[in-house]
Scaffold this motif. Structure first.
Motif, PDB file in Angstrom:
ATOM      1  N   UNK A   1       5.886  -0.972 -10.411  1.00 58.18           N
ATOM      2  CA  UNK A   1       4.716  -0.326  -9.802  1.00 58.18           C
ATOM      3  C   UNK A   1       5.049   1.074  -9.323  1.00 58.18           C
ATOM      4  N   UNK A   2       6.214   1.239  -8.687  1.00 55.69           N
ATOM      5  CA  UNK A   2       6.585   2.560  -8.161  1.00 55.69           C
ATOM      6  C   UNK A   2       6.923   3.528  -9.285  1.00 55.69           C
ATOM      7  N   UNK A   3       7.561   3.019 -10.349  1.00 57.03           N
ATOM      8  CA  UNK A   3       7.881   3.890 -11.488  1.00 57.03           C
ATOM      9  C   UNK A   3       6.607   4.413 -12.133  1.00 57.03           C
ATOM     10  N   UNK A   4       5.637   3.535 -12.327  1.00 61.33           N
ATOM     11  CA  UNK A   4       4.383   3.955 -12.947  1.00 61.33           C
ATOM     12  C   UNK A   4       3.640   4.953 -12.070  1.00 61.33           C
ATOM     13  N   UNK A   5       3.596   4.694 -10.754  1.00 65.63           N
ATOM     14  CA  UNK A   5       2.911   5.605  -9.837  1.00 65.63           C
ATOM     15  C   UNK A   5       3.573   6.976  -9.834  1.00 65.63           C
ATOM     16  N   UNK A   6       4.900   6.990  -9.796  1.00 67.13           N
ATOM     17  CA  UNK A   6       5.623   8.271  -9.777  1.00 67.13           C
ATOM     18  C   UNK A   6       5.437   9.022 -11.098  1.00 67.13           C
ATOM     19  N   UNK A   7       5.602   8.340 -12.207  1.00 67.00           N
ATOM     20  CA  UNK A   7       5.458   8.999 -13.503  1.00 67.00           C
ATOM     21  C   UNK A   7       4.039   9.520 -13.709  1.00 67.00           C
TER      22      UNK A   7
ATOM     23  N   UNK B   1       0.816  -1.213   0.000  1.00 68.21           N
ATOM     24  CA  UNK B   1       0.000   0.000   0.000  1.00 68.21           C
ATOM     25  C   UNK B   1       0.854   1.268   0.000  1.00 68.21           C
ATOM     26  N   UNK B   2       2.023   1.204   0.629  1.00 69.47           N
ATOM     27  CA  UNK B   2       2.876   2.385   0.760  1.00 69.47           C
ATOM     28  C   UNK B   2       3.648   2.727  -0.519  1.00 69.47           C
ATOM     29  N   UNK B   3       3.766   1.798  -1.447  1.00 68.60           N
ATOM     30  CA  UNK B   3       4.674   1.980  -2.580  1.00 68.60           C
ATOM     31  C   UNK B   3       4.394   3.260  -3.374  1.00 68.60           C
ATOM     32  N   UNK B   4       3.160   3.545  -3.806  1.00 64.86           N
ATOM     33  CA  UNK B   4       2.942   4.798  -4.557  1.00 64.86           C
ATOM     34  C   UNK B   4       3.283   6.043  -3.747  1.00 64.86           C
ATOM     35  N   UNK B   5       2.952   6.028  -2.458  1.00 64.94           N
ATOM     36  CA  UNK B   5       3.241   7.181  -1.598  1.00 64.94           C
ATOM     37  C   UNK B   5       4.737   7.401  -1.442  1.00 64.94           C
ATOM     38  N   UNK B   6       5.471   6.330  -1.197  1.00 67.24           N
ATOM     39  CA  UNK B   6       6.915   6.452  -0.997  1.00 67.24           C
ATOM     40  C   UNK B   6       7.602   6.881  -2.289  1.00 67.24           C
ATOM     41  N   UNK B   7       7.177   6.348  -3.425  1.00 68.47           N
ATOM     42  CA  UNK B   7       7.766   6.757  -4.701  1.00 68.47           C
ATOM     43  C   UNK B   7       7.567   8.247  -4.938  1.00 68.47           C
ATOM     44  N   UNK B   8       6.400   8.771  -4.548  1.00 71.49           N
ATOM     45  CA  UNK B   8       6.161  10.198  -4.687  1.00 71.49           C
ATOM     46  C   UNK B   8       7.090  11.029  -3.836  1.00 71.49           C
TER      47      UNK B   8
ATOM     48  N   UNK C   1      10.108  10.077  -2.808  1.00 72.25           N
ATOM     49  CA  UNK C   1      11.475   9.917  -3.297  1.00 72.25           C
ATOM     50  C   UNK C   1      11.707  10.640  -4.615  1.00 72.25           C
ATOM     51  N   UNK C   2      10.634  10.956  -5.331  1.00 71.07           N
ATOM     52  CA  UNK C   2      10.710  11.555  -6.679  1.00 71.07           C
ATOM     53  C   UNK C   2      11.491  10.652  -7.623  1.00 71.07           C
ATOM     54  N   UNK C   3      11.212   9.362  -7.543  1.00 70.03           N
ATOM     55  CA  UNK C   3      11.879   8.373  -8.412  1.00 70.03           C
ATOM     56  C   UNK C   3      11.245   7.017  -8.161  1.00 70.03           C
ATOM     57  N   UNK C   4      11.552   6.033  -9.011  1.00 66.12           N
ATOM     58  CA  UNK C   4      11.110   4.664  -8.729  1.00 66.12           C
ATOM     59  C   UNK C   4      11.816   4.118  -7.487  1.00 66.12           C
ATOM     60  N   UNK C   5      11.249   3.088  -6.911  1.00 67.25           N
ATOM     61  CA  UNK C   5      11.876   2.431  -5.774  1.00 67.25           C
ATOM     62  C   UNK C   5      12.820   1.354  -6.279  1.00 67.25           C
ATOM     63  N   UNK C   6      14.046   1.383  -5.784  1.00 61.04           N
ATOM     64  CA  UNK C   6      15.084   0.486  -6.265  1.00 61.04           C
ATOM     65  C   UNK C   6      15.561  -0.495  -5.199  1.00 61.04           C
ATOM     66  N   UNK C   7      15.026  -0.372  -4.000  1.00 62.47           N
ATOM     67  CA  UNK C   7      15.524  -1.164  -2.889  1.00 62.47           C
ATOM     68  C   UNK C   7      14.407  -1.287  -1.864  1.00 62.47           C
ATOM     69  N   UNK C   8      14.258  -2.473  -1.265  1.00 59.85           N
ATOM     70  CA  UNK C   8      13.187  -2.665  -0.300  1.00 59.85           C
ATOM     71  C   UNK C   8      13.329  -1.849   0.965  1.00 59.85           C
ATOM     72  N   UNK C   9      14.526  -1.293   1.217  1.00 57.46           N
ATOM     73  CA  UNK C   9      14.752  -0.544   2.455  1.00 57.46           C
ATOM     74  C   UNK C   9      13.872   0.690   2.554  1.00 57.46           C
ATOM     75  N   UNK C  10      13.492   1.276   1.415  1.00 55.59           N
ATOM     76  CA  UNK C  10      12.710   2.517   1.465  1.00 55.59           C
ATOM     77  C   UNK C  10      11.412   2.327   2.246  1.00 55.59           C
TER      78      UNK C  10
END
Length: 586
Positions: A575-581, A325-332, A334-343
């Motif tokens: 998923x994070x790249x698409x949400x951020x873009x 659930x957090x992935x789109x929010x966190x990508x926003x 970070x202003x980028x896709x998520x590249x590591x599970x640590x985020x």
């Protein structure tokens, strides 16, 4: 932790109401980074505005508010982070009015003509901007390791800067453009992609130990510090003394404090050193649901440390459902896709820490990059006469992903083909740009070159990730090991002394220096990366999110065999790249 921003006109004065309104827009976009924001400052000649949101950690009185001016009004400064002191302080030009670090920095830059020696001597983590009305110069600077970010762009006849890209976008002066070649490059390199460019076209990042001076229409940059390279033994006593000094410097705070306690050598040593000094701080550790990803091991060792000091440990649980659930929010953020599970884990961890009233957080990131868990072996020799198969260029362009993460490489190459991006060009850019910090050091030791690359690239990526996730919840994260004296010892020591090379060994020299602070179970614990879940249920939840978000740039789905093979890392990235873009209108 604060947020700073501003605008420097490069083509003459502007209307003061416009500069003031711009400063207010910037501070509003950075509101989460601080508790309060004073009125933006506009230079008498109408060429500069400086703005700040302040998180008061030392001297919480209004006397420490920013922008802060010298008593004669000549120099005005905004500062993000913490400066604990200087290894070569200049005489104070006026009696201190506060005990906050901002005034100390203001005094130092007011006295200095040349910013380089002043900046090089500072101990701390910082992003600074100051204007000198006498010379007309405005200077920006970032700390030695890039703990605190500072980004900028050229627009509207001037230079716009801020602690986060989101603040630049909030002004409406730049559009959120994403260059497709840059997108593929940064996706390909993943966690080593930190350099002077960013994921947004035209937005630049000031580099660690770099400063920028704007004077009239002229802008120049320079580096004020370069870690010295050596090859002489460094004793455990010398390392321990430098560590103790680093802890003491970072112990000052007038707010509640916490510690990220992963059960590893670095975070455990910091927690123990602070606790034995009588510093009250609460330890936290994150665990994925059911302990997947190996996070139960972190909790087990963190409990040993907390129990040893008789301090309650808070275990922050992250469920599969919340992680997805957090992935789109966190990508926003970070202003980028998520590249590591640590985020995701860090985002959840910082939320809990802030909710329980903590303000300063101590962490151990930075120790690995300088003291050991990687032996540098994946940075092949770059000597011109080296055989082709050992040469770094060949490795990066031909062997990186086939050897290490073939599925990731296949996915990015497929995306590149769909976007009509030439992977040959990507290889050239990787070598010329990303590996610049590998080629630069004046040493023939490939291990030291690799260590330098880790410090100047991967560590900056990690620092940006920590800053953006912690600042979301108005927290200040203090990484003790990112200390100039400690770093200089690390690069003076021969690499073979840091890790013996025995199976399961890592950071042997650092353990010898800090072992007295740690129980044997922590000292001898095998190195474990930041845990990330990879179980089938998490993978399927990520696949559903990726399907819901669609492909980046509206691309078609990957071919069936590739899509079916995608793991949790690749699905999270998509998923994070698409949400951020989508958030940028792409």
């Amino acid at each position: 932790m604060c947020g700073i921003a501003g605008f420097i006109s490069l083509d003459g004065p502007r209307e003061r109401p416009w500069l003031t309104a711009l400063g207010r827009t910037l501070t509003e976009a950075l509101h989460h980074r601080g508790e309060s924001a004073a009125e933006p400052w506009v230079s008498p000649d109408g060429t500069v505005t400086l703005a700040c949101v302040r998180l008061a950690v030392r001297d919480r009185s209004a006397a420490g508010d920013q922008p802060m001016a010298s008593p004669d009004g000549r120099v005005t400064l905004v500062s993000n982070g913490e400066v604990y002191g200087s290894r070569a302080p200049l005489p104070e030009p006026w009696p201190r009015r506060t005990h906050c670090d901002t005034e100390f920095v203001l005094q130092q830059v007011s006295v200095a003509g040349d910013p380089e020696p002043v900046l090089a001597g500072l101990d701390g983590m910082f992003a600074l901007a100051w204007h000198d009305a006498r010379t007309g110069r405005t200077t920006l600077a970032r700390d030695h390791f890039g703990v605190k970010p500072l980004v900028y762009c050229y627009t509207a006849g001037g230079l716009l800067f801020a602690s986060e890209p989101q603040a630049l976008l909030a002004t409406g002066l730049i559009a959120p453009e994403v260059d497709r070649t840059e997108f593929v490059l940064r996706s390909w390199v993943r966690m080593d992609a930190a350099d002077e460019r960013t994921w947004l076209t035209g937005v630049h990042a000031l580099q660690p130990a770099e400063y920028l001076v704007a004077e009239g229409a002229r802008v120049r940059t320079g580096r004020y510090w370069q870690v010295p390279f050596g090859d002489e033994p460094v004793g455990a006593e010398e390392i321990r003394a430098a560590f103790d000094r680093a802890v003491t410097l970072r112990a000052a705070a007038d707010v509640p404090r916490a510690a990220v306690l992963s059960g590893g050598v670095d975070s455990s040593a910091i927690f123990a050193a602070l606790h034995t000094r009588g510093i009250g701080l609460r330890p936290y550790v994150v665990r994925y649901e059911d302990g997947i990803g190996g996070s139960n091991s972190d909790v087990e060792h963190a409990r040993i440390m907390a129990g040893r000091h008789q301090v309650p440990l808070t275990v922050v649980e992250l469920s599969r459902r919340d992680a997805v659930k957090l992935i789109p929010e966190v990508a926003g953020r970070l202003t980028r896709p998520m590249l590591h599970g640590a985020e995701l884990a860090m985002y959840q961890l910082y939320e809990r820490i802030a909710a329980e009233g903590q303000v300063v957080v101590y962490s151990g990131h930075g120790a690995d990059e300088m003291w050991g868990y990687q032996d540098g072996g994946y940075f092949p020799v770059v000597a011109p006469d080296a055989p082709t198969h050992l040469h770094g260029r060949h490795y990066l362009t031909h062997r990186l992903y086939p050897d290490e993460r073939p599925l990731w490489g296949e996915l990015v190459e497929w995306i590149a083909g769909q976007l009509d991006v030439d992977m040959g060009e990507i290889g050239e850019r990787v070598w010329e740009r990303v590996l610049r910090e590998y080629r630069e050091p004046g040493t023939l030791d490939p291990l030291k070159r690799g260590r330098h690359h880790l410090m100047r690239r991967f560590l900056v990526y990690a620092n940006d990730m920590v800053d953006l996730t912690s600042s979301t919840y108005t927290l200040e994260d203090r990484p003790v090991f990112q200390d100039v004296t400690l770093a200089e010892l690390a690069f003076r020591s021969p690499e073979h002394l840091k890790s013996t090379g025995e199976p399961g060994s890592h950071k042997d020299l650092l353990k010898k220096a800090l072992g007295g602070l740690l129980p044997p179970s922590v000292v001898h614990r095998r190195k474990q990366g930041f845990p990330a879940p990879s179980d089938p249920s998490y993978r399927e939840a990520l696949r559903a999110l990726a399907d819901e978000q669609g492909m980046p740039f509206g691309l078609p789905e990957p071919p069936g065999p590739l899509k079916d093979a995608l793991g949790t890392g690749e699905l999270m990235y998509l998923a994070s790249a698409s949400a951020w873009l989508a958030g940028t209108g792409k």
